[in-house]
Scaffold this motif. Structure first.
Motif, PDB file in Angstrom:
ATOM      1  N   GLY A 274       0.785  -1.227   0.000  1.00 60.43           N
ATOM      2  CA  GLY A 274       0.000   0.000   0.000  1.00 60.43           C
ATOM      3  C   GLY A 274       0.813   1.270   0.000  1.00 60.43           C
ATOM      4  N   ARG A 275       2.101   1.171  -0.302  1.00 61.61           N
ATOM      5  CA  ARG A 275       2.961   2.355  -0.282  1.00 61.61           C
ATOM      6  C   ARG A 275       3.019   3.010  -1.662  1.00 61.61           C
ATOM      7  N   ILE A 276       3.033   4.315  -1.670  1.00 59.03           N
ATOM      8  CA  ILE A 276       3.164   5.064  -2.919  1.00 59.03           C
ATOM      9  C   ILE A 276       4.594   4.933  -3.422  1.00 59.03           C
ATOM     10  N   VAL A 277       4.754   4.769  -4.711  1.00 56.00           N
ATOM     11  CA  VAL A 277       6.086   4.675  -5.300  1.00 56.00           C
ATOM     12  C   VAL A 277       6.574   6.092  -5.607  1.00 56.00           C
ATOM     13  N   PRO A 278       7.572   6.590  -4.879  1.00 52.18           N
ATOM     14  CA  PRO A 278       8.077   7.942  -5.124  1.00 52.18           C
ATOM     15  C   PRO A 278       9.079   7.958  -6.273  1.00 52.18           C
ATOM     16  N   GLY A 279       9.254   9.131  -6.866  1.00 55.58           N
ATOM     17  CA  GLY A 279      10.332   9.287  -7.840  1.00 55.58           C
ATOM     18  C   GLY A 279       9.968   9.033  -9.286  1.00 55.58           C
ATOM     19  N   PHE A 280       8.677   8.848  -9.584  1.00 55.66           N
ATOM     20  CA  PHE A 280       8.296   8.563 -10.964  1.00 55.66           C
ATOM     21  C   PHE A 280       7.131   9.454 -11.398  1.00 55.66           C
ATOM     22  N   GLY A 281       7.228   9.940 -12.627  1.00 54.52           N
ATOM     23  CA  GLY A 281       6.154  10.711 -13.223  1.00 54.52           C
ATOM     24  C   GLY A 281       6.042  12.129 -12.677  1.00 54.52           C
ATOM     25  N   HIS A 282       5.495  13.017 -13.502  1.00 54.39           N
ATOM     26  CA  HIS A 282       5.222  14.389 -13.097  1.00 54.39           C
ATOM     27  C   HIS A 282       4.139  14.931 -14.012  1.00 54.39           C
ATOM     28  N   ARG A 283       3.133  15.523 -13.427  1.00 52.10           N
ATOM     29  CA  ARG A 283       1.984  15.963 -14.219  1.00 52.10           C
ATOM     30  C   ARG A 283       2.333  17.003 -15.276  1.00 52.10           C
ATOM     31  N   LEU A 284       3.389  17.748 -15.059  1.00 55.07           N
ATOM     32  CA  LEU A 284       3.735  18.792 -16.019  1.00 55.07           C
ATOM     33  C   LEU A 284       4.640  18.301 -17.146  1.00 55.07           C
ATOM     34  N   TYR A 285       5.072  17.047 -17.068  1.00 56.19           N
ATOM     35  CA  TYR A 285       5.983  16.527 -18.087  1.00 56.19           C
ATOM     36  C   TYR A 285       5.423  15.215 -18.641  1.00 56.19           C
ATOM     37  N   GLY A 286       4.654  15.330 -19.716  1.00 50.69           N
ATOM     38  CA  GLY A 286       4.044  14.143 -20.302  1.00 50.69           C
ATOM     39  C   GLY A 286       5.047  13.171 -20.882  1.00 50.69           C
ATOM     40  N   ARG A 287       6.199  13.658 -21.276  1.00 50.96           N
ATOM     41  CA  ARG A 287       7.210  12.797 -21.901  1.00 50.96           C
ATOM     42  C   ARG A 287       8.441  12.600 -21.023  1.00 50.96           C
ATOM     43  N   GLY A 288       8.315  12.907 -19.749  1.00 46.08           N
ATOM     44  CA  GLY A 288       9.431  12.717 -18.832  1.00 46.08           C
ATOM     45  C   GLY A 288       9.979  14.041 -18.334  1.00 46.08           C
ATOM     46  N   ASP A 289      10.419  14.053 -17.089  1.00 41.59           N
ATOM     47  CA  ASP A 289      10.936  15.241 -16.426  1.00 41.59           C
ATOM     48  C   ASP A 289      12.319  15.588 -16.998  1.00 41.59           C
ATOM     49  N   VAL A 290      12.397  16.712 -17.691  1.00 45.81           N
ATOM     50  CA  VAL A 290      13.659  17.093 -18.344  1.00 45.81           C
ATOM     51  C   VAL A 290      14.761  17.371 -17.333  1.00 45.81           C
ATOM     52  N   ARG A 291      14.397  17.793 -16.135  1.00 47.45           N
ATOM     53  CA  ARG A 291      15.401  18.031 -15.099  1.00 47.45           C
ATOM     54  C   ARG A 291      16.067  16.718 -14.704  1.00 47.45           C
ATOM     55  N   ALA A 292      15.249  15.677 -14.579  1.00 48.17           N
ATOM     56  CA  ALA A 292      15.781  14.362 -14.228  1.00 48.17           C
ATOM     57  C   ALA A 292      16.684  13.836 -15.334  1.00 48.17           C
ATOM     58  N   GLU A 293      16.247  14.004 -16.556  1.00 52.25           N
ATOM     59  CA  GLU A 293      17.045  13.539 -17.701  1.00 52.25           C
ATOM     60  C   GLU A 293      18.417  14.205 -17.707  1.00 52.25           C
ATOM     61  N   ALA A 294      18.447  15.510 -17.451  1.00 54.64           N
ATOM     62  CA  ALA A 294      19.719  16.237 -17.454  1.00 54.64           C
ATOM     63  C   ALA A 294      20.622  15.778 -16.309  1.00 54.64           C
ATOM     64  N   LEU A 295      20.074  15.615 -15.124  1.00 52.09           N
ATOM     65  CA  LEU A 295      20.884  15.209 -13.974  1.00 52.09           C
ATOM     66  C   LEU A 295      21.385  13.776 -14.104  1.00 52.09           C
ATOM     67  N   LEU A 296      20.509  12.865 -14.524  1.00 54.06           N
ATOM     68  CA  LEU A 296      20.918  11.473 -14.666  1.00 54.06           C
ATOM     69  C   LEU A 296      21.979  11.329 -15.753  1.00 54.06           C
ATOM     70  N   GLY A 297      21.928  12.202 -16.753  1.00 56.30           N
ATOM     71  CA  GLY A 297      22.932  12.167 -17.802  1.00 56.30           C
ATOM     72  C   GLY A 297      24.290  12.692 -17.357  1.00 56.30           C
ATOM     73  N   ALA A 298      24.309  13.344 -16.194  1.00 57.75           N
ATOM     74  CA  ALA A 298      25.558  13.937 -15.708  1.00 57.75           C
ATOM     75  C   ALA A 298      26.279  13.049 -14.698  1.00 57.75           C
ATOM     76  N   ILE A 299      25.701  11.905 -14.341  1.00 56.32           N
ATOM     77  CA  ILE A 299      26.308  11.027 -13.337  1.00 56.32           C
ATOM     78  C   ILE A 299      26.362   9.591 -13.851  1.00 56.32           C
ATOM     79  N   ASP A 300      27.168   8.776 -13.175  1.00 57.82           N
ATOM     80  CA  ASP A 300      27.156   7.336 -13.405  1.00 57.82           C
ATOM     81  C   ASP A 300      26.097   6.746 -12.479  1.00 57.82           C
ATOM     82  N   VAL A 301      24.937   6.456 -13.022  1.00 54.99           N
ATOM     83  CA  VAL A 301      23.802   6.025 -12.204  1.00 54.99           C
ATOM     84  C   VAL A 301      24.122   4.708 -11.500  1.00 54.99           C
ATOM     85  N   PRO A 302      23.986   4.646 -10.176  1.00 53.87           N
ATOM     86  CA  PRO A 302      24.260   3.408  -9.451  1.00 53.87           C
ATOM     87  C   PRO A 302      23.362   2.272  -9.923  1.00 53.87           C
TER      88      PRO A 302
END
Length: 378
Positions: free
Chosen positions: A272-300
């Motif tokens: 019954g827990r909400i899954v945090p960290g996914f989706g955003h109502r203002l970004y139908g095709r994905g959060d551009v801020r997340a895309e930019a940050l994830l592209g700047a690091i070696d994702v664990p």
């Protein structure tokens, strides 16, 4: 629930072009149809919300009620907007700015004028940077002052003082660019470059809950420090500024089942827990801020696993809370780091909105839609 194109168009009563335009503007979330990759599915709640607007038979009370919950903008603002899936600061693409700008540059842009950080004396020691910032703002607010009657230059000077006070409380008194001070305060000087990008990308995001709280406070004539205190207090909620901490916990949980990530996520959902960290109502095709940050690091690996499982089961892409958590895990930053990074950045945005609100001279005073017992009932 998700609808196919025919179902969505039937509810909207519109042409396909209107549906596609709503998706591109972030008004309706969409994802590929798992049974046919050439087709898309559309979020039912988004479709129904737009359909209700289009019918045009709503009372003013209904319009106001819907505006409070992800509805139409309720205040005019020239500071930031999300348009066609991109975030803009005064008309400039935030992701592009993040490639070279510092948070101080964004403050100059959003505050619409020059400023400089004042020197501050050491403040009281607190358990966490967040506690230190809340205490510093409370002390500054209690000292008095008001935003009414101040000109633009005076307001910018006051904003610089508030930002400086928050930075000193969170990072310790020091000099130099804020992202460098932040990296040193977190014990990872090598993270300064990516922290610079994160601070820029998190500086403002339209009229979110904490920004609205800050604007309401200043609309009464309260000081900028009082508005920042209102914003920071609102920010501490788990559905807003501290969501990245929940993503860290989820990533650890899923990471323990890296060979079967879907099972771990289903178990999380089953509790019954909400899954945090996914989706955003203002970004139908994905959060551009997340895309930019994830592209700047070696994702664990744990975060890469979680991202795949989330997209598969939820049909949503990682948002900026996910990316901030991944950044902190990449550099092994302390537990308070996500909230510290986010709050320091967003202080710039709150102050920009407060400057705009103070300049308007308007009081924000919504009405309540009464739903209690009948008035005058025996």
């Amino acid at each position: 629930m998700w609808l196919n194109a025919s179902e969505a168009l039937s509810r909207l009563g519109s042409k396909p072009q209107s549906l596609y335009a709503s998706v591109s503007r972030g008004r309706i979330r969409a994802k590929p149809d798992p049974l046919d990759s050439r087709r898309s599915l559309y979020r039912e709640e988004d479709v129904d919300r737009l359909a209700s607007r289009a019918r045009g038979r709503r009372s003013s009370a209904t319009v106001a009620s819907e505006a409070i919950s992800w509805g139409d903008p309720v205040l005019p603002s020239a500071i930031s907007t999300v348009s066609e899936g991109r975030l803009y600061y005064r008309g400039r693409d935030a992701v592009e700015l993040a490639t070279t700008a510092m948070l101080e540059d964004i403050a100059t842009l959003l505050w619409d004028g020059a400023w400089s950080l004042p020197a501050s004396p050491p403040g009281p020691v607190a358990a966490t940077p967040m506690a230190a910032a809340l205490a510093a703002l409370a002390a500054r607010t209690a000292a008095g002052g008001a935003s009414i009657g101040l000109g633009p230059w005076q307001l910018r000077n006051e904003a610089a003082g508030v930002l400086g006070g928050v930075a000193d409380a969170m990072l310790g008194v020091g000099a130099g660019p804020l992202h460098v001070r932040l990296a040193h305060s977190l014990g990872r000087p090598d993270s300064a470059g990516v922290l610079r990008q994160a601070l820029v990308l998190l500086a403002d995001h339209e009229l979110n809950a904490s920004t609205f709280a800050a604007r309401v406070a200043v609309s009464t004539g309260a000081s900028l420090s009082a508005g920042a205190l209102a914003g920071l207090a609102t920010f501490t909620g788990p559905r807003h500024g501290t969501a990245a901490s929940a993503v860290l916990a989820l990533a650890l949980d899923i990471g323990l089942l890296a060979d079967r990530p879907g099972d771990g996520l289903r178990e999380w959902l089953g509790e019954g827990r909400i899954v945090p960290g996914f989706g955003h109502r203002l970004y139908g095709r994905g959060d551009v801020r997340a895309e930019a940050l994830l592209g700047a690091i070696d994702v664990p690996p744990a975060f890469a696993t979680l991202a795949l499982a989330g997209e598969d089961l939820l049909g949503e892409r990682p948002n900026v809370d996910f990316a901030l958590a991944a950044l902190c895990a990449t550099y092994d930053l302390p537990p308070h780091a996500p909230a510290t990074i986010f709050a320091l950045a967003r202080t710039v945005g709150w102050l920009a909105h407060m400057l705009e609100q103070a300049g308007s001279g308007q009081l924000i005073r919504p009405r309540a839609r009464y739903v209690g017992p009948a008035v005058g009932a025996a």
